[in-house]
Design a protein around this motif. Structure first.
Motif, PDB file in Angstrom:
ATOM      1  N   ASN A   4      -3.585  -1.907  12.706  1.00  0.00           N
ATOM      2  CA  ASN A   4      -4.436  -0.899  12.101  1.00  0.00           C
ATOM      3  C   ASN A   4      -5.850  -1.450  11.956  1.00  0.00           C
ATOM      4  O   ASN A   4      -6.050  -2.585  11.534  1.00  0.00           O
ATOM      5  N   ASP A   5      -6.837  -0.643  12.289  1.00  0.00           N
ATOM      6  CA  ASP A   5      -8.226  -1.090  12.187  1.00  0.00           C
ATOM      7  C   ASP A   5      -8.640  -1.401  10.751  1.00  0.00           C
ATOM      8  O   ASP A   5      -9.589  -2.143  10.532  1.00  0.00           O
ATOM      9  N   GLU A   6      -7.955  -0.838   9.763  1.00  0.00           N
ATOM     10  CA  GLU A   6      -8.283  -1.134   8.367  1.00  0.00           C
ATOM     11  C   GLU A   6      -7.963  -2.575   8.018  1.00  0.00           C
ATOM     12  O   GLU A   6      -8.466  -3.105   7.044  1.00  0.00           O
ATOM     13  N   CYS A   7      -7.103  -3.220   8.784  1.00  0.00           N
ATOM     14  CA  CYS A   7      -6.711  -4.601   8.517  1.00  0.00           C
ATOM     15  C   CYS A   7      -7.587  -5.609   9.243  1.00  0.00           C
ATOM     16  O   CYS A   7      -7.333  -6.793   9.200  1.00  0.00           O
ATOM     17  N   ILE A   8      -8.583  -5.130   9.945  1.00  0.00           N
ATOM     18  CA  ILE A   8      -9.458  -6.017  10.697  1.00  0.00           C
ATOM     19  C   ILE A   8     -10.820  -6.063  10.010  1.00  0.00           C
ATOM     20  O   ILE A   8     -11.397  -5.034   9.694  1.00  0.00           O
ATOM     21  N   ILE A   9     -11.272  -7.279   9.765  1.00  0.00           N
ATOM     22  CA  ILE A   9     -12.603  -7.444   9.196  1.00  0.00           C
ATOM     23  C   ILE A   9     -13.447  -8.240  10.184  1.00  0.00           C
ATOM     24  O   ILE A   9     -12.933  -9.075  10.930  1.00  0.00           O
ATOM     25  N   ASN A  10     -14.715  -7.960  10.210  1.00  0.00           N
ATOM     26  CA  ASN A  10     -15.623  -8.646  11.102  1.00  0.00           C
ATOM     27  C   ASN A  10     -16.320  -9.744  10.318  1.00  0.00           C
ATOM     28  O   ASN A  10     -17.032  -9.476   9.354  1.00  0.00           O
ATOM     29  N   HIS A  68       4.741  -4.613   7.372  1.00  0.00           N
ATOM     30  CA  HIS A  68       3.447  -5.280   7.248  1.00  0.00           C
ATOM     31  C   HIS A  68       2.592  -4.431   6.320  1.00  0.00           C
ATOM     32  O   HIS A  68       2.640  -3.213   6.367  1.00  0.00           O
ATOM     33  N   TYR A  69       1.768  -5.095   5.529  1.00  0.00           N
ATOM     34  CA  TYR A  69       0.874  -4.382   4.622  1.00  0.00           C
ATOM     35  C   TYR A  69      -0.541  -4.868   4.830  1.00  0.00           C
ATOM     36  O   TYR A  69      -0.779  -5.913   5.414  1.00  0.00           O
ATOM     37  N   CYS A  70      -1.468  -4.094   4.290  1.00  0.00           N
ATOM     38  CA  CYS A  70      -2.866  -4.425   4.521  1.00  0.00           C
ATOM     39  C   CYS A  70      -3.684  -4.197   3.248  1.00  0.00           C
ATOM     40  O   CYS A  70      -3.985  -5.120   2.531  1.00  0.00           O
ATOM     41  N   ARG A  71      -4.021  -2.960   2.962  1.00  0.00           N
ATOM     42  CA  ARG A  71      -4.843  -2.621   1.794  1.00  0.00           C
ATOM     43  C   ARG A  71      -4.000  -2.241   0.591  1.00  0.00           C
ATOM     44  O   ARG A  71      -4.508  -2.149  -0.512  1.00  0.00           O
ATOM     45  N   HIS A  72      -2.731  -2.016   0.820  1.00  0.00           N
ATOM     46  CA  HIS A  72      -1.845  -1.558  -0.241  1.00  0.00           C
ATOM     47  C   HIS A  72      -0.528  -2.323  -0.155  1.00  0.00           C
ATOM     48  O   HIS A  72       0.159  -2.267   0.858  1.00  0.00           O
ATOM     49  N   PHE A  73      -0.204  -3.057  -1.210  1.00  0.00           N
ATOM     50  CA  PHE A  73       1.046  -3.792  -1.299  1.00  0.00           C
ATOM     51  C   PHE A  73       1.871  -3.129  -2.405  1.00  0.00           C
ATOM     52  O   PHE A  73       1.501  -3.216  -3.571  1.00  0.00           O
ATOM     53  N   PRO A  74       2.979  -2.455  -2.050  1.00  0.00           N
ATOM     54  CA  PRO A  74       3.687  -1.638  -3.037  1.00  0.00           C
ATOM     55  C   PRO A  74       4.484  -2.422  -4.078  1.00  0.00           C
ATOM     56  O   PRO A  74       4.824  -1.878  -5.118  1.00  0.00           O
ATOM     57  N   PHE A 124     -12.146  -9.149   1.198  1.00  0.00           N
ATOM     58  CA  PHE A 124     -11.284  -8.037   1.584  1.00  0.00           C
ATOM     59  C   PHE A 124     -10.438  -7.652   0.367  1.00  0.00           C
ATOM     60  O   PHE A 124      -9.657  -8.461  -0.116  1.00  0.00           O
ATOM     61  N   MET A 125     -10.633  -6.441  -0.153  1.00  0.00           N
ATOM     62  CA  MET A 125      -9.916  -6.006  -1.362  1.00  0.00           C
ATOM     63  C   MET A 125      -8.630  -5.270  -1.011  1.00  0.00           C
ATOM     64  O   MET A 125      -8.541  -4.605   0.014  1.00  0.00           O
ATOM     65  N   PHE A 126      -7.632  -5.376  -1.915  1.00  0.00           N
ATOM     66  CA  PHE A 126      -6.384  -4.638  -1.776  1.00  0.00           C
ATOM     67  C   PHE A 126      -5.777  -4.416  -3.151  1.00  0.00           C
ATOM     68  O   PHE A 126      -6.187  -5.035  -4.133  1.00  0.00           O
ATOM     69  N   ILE A 127      -4.809  -3.512  -3.221  1.00  0.00           N
ATOM     70  CA  ILE A 127      -4.110  -3.223  -4.472  1.00  0.00           C
ATOM     71  C   ILE A 127      -2.651  -3.638  -4.315  1.00  0.00           C
ATOM     72  O   ILE A 127      -2.075  -3.508  -3.237  1.00  0.00           O
TER      73      ILE A 127
END
Length: 187
Positions: A31-37, A58-64, A152-155
């Motif tokens: 997912n492009d949301e999981c890629i940072i430049n 796999h998770y990226c911005r949201h870890f349940p 890179f922020m996530f919840i």
């Protein structure tokens, strides 16, 4: 006829919400949301949690879930050999600090020293205990010793999917109720 419509909706409801085959894609692979430049390099973050019904997600911005969480850093498009990264896992200190992008918005909960991409799997792991906002601070050490930082922020800890399914079920039941009520008034 009325009984057959009710049975039809019950079977449809059961098939949609309680079947394993009806579950969506298991995580955000590629997912492009999981890629940072970072300094012109596309770095991918893959998060893993081994709790729940599907531990291979796999998770990226949201870890349940809360608990053991691993975040792996790599790239599938860039050659990162000879480069290294330093990782910090941060936890939110202040909502106002996040909004104003202050440096004290997060505090360090784990720090991983320099890891070389060519020598090992670059990752950081922690036992997340609180439902909150977290961040990964990544310091990329380029081949020419240039250091570039990115955050890179996530919840973590919010069962977003279960909440959304619950809302969908309530809306579906409401629509069914309205449908039957209108069917009753037409008779």
């Amino acid at each position: 006829m009325r009984t057959s419509i009710i049975v039809y909706f019950i079977v449809l409801f059961s098939a949609l919400f309680f079947s394993n085959t009806a579950l969506p894609h298991a995580g955000s692979h590629g997912n492009d949301e999981c890629i940072i430049n970072v300094d012109g390099f596309n770095i991918r973050l893959n998060g893993y949690q081994f709790q729940g019904k599907f531990p291979e997600k796999h998770y990226c911005r949201h870890f349940p879930y809360l608990g053991k969480t691993i975040i792996k850093v790599d790239s599938n498009t860039e050659d990162l050999n000879g480069m290294a990264v330093e990782l910090q896992l941060l936890k939110r200190n202040s909502w106002l600090g996040i909004l104003l992008q202050n440096k004290d918005a997060f505090s360090i909960i784990k720090h991983k020293q320099l890891q070389f991409f060519s020598n090992q799997v670059v990752s950081i792991s922690a036992d997340l205990k609180d439902l909150d906002f977290y961040a990964i601070k990544l310091k990329l050490h380029n081949k020419n010793n240039k250091v570039t930082e990115q955050q890179f922020m996530f919840i973590a800890g919010l069962p977003f999917t279960k909440i959304m399914v619950g809302i969908a079920v309530i809306l579906l039941l409401f629509i069914i109720f309205i449908f039957f009520r209108q069917l009753k008034t037409k008779q």
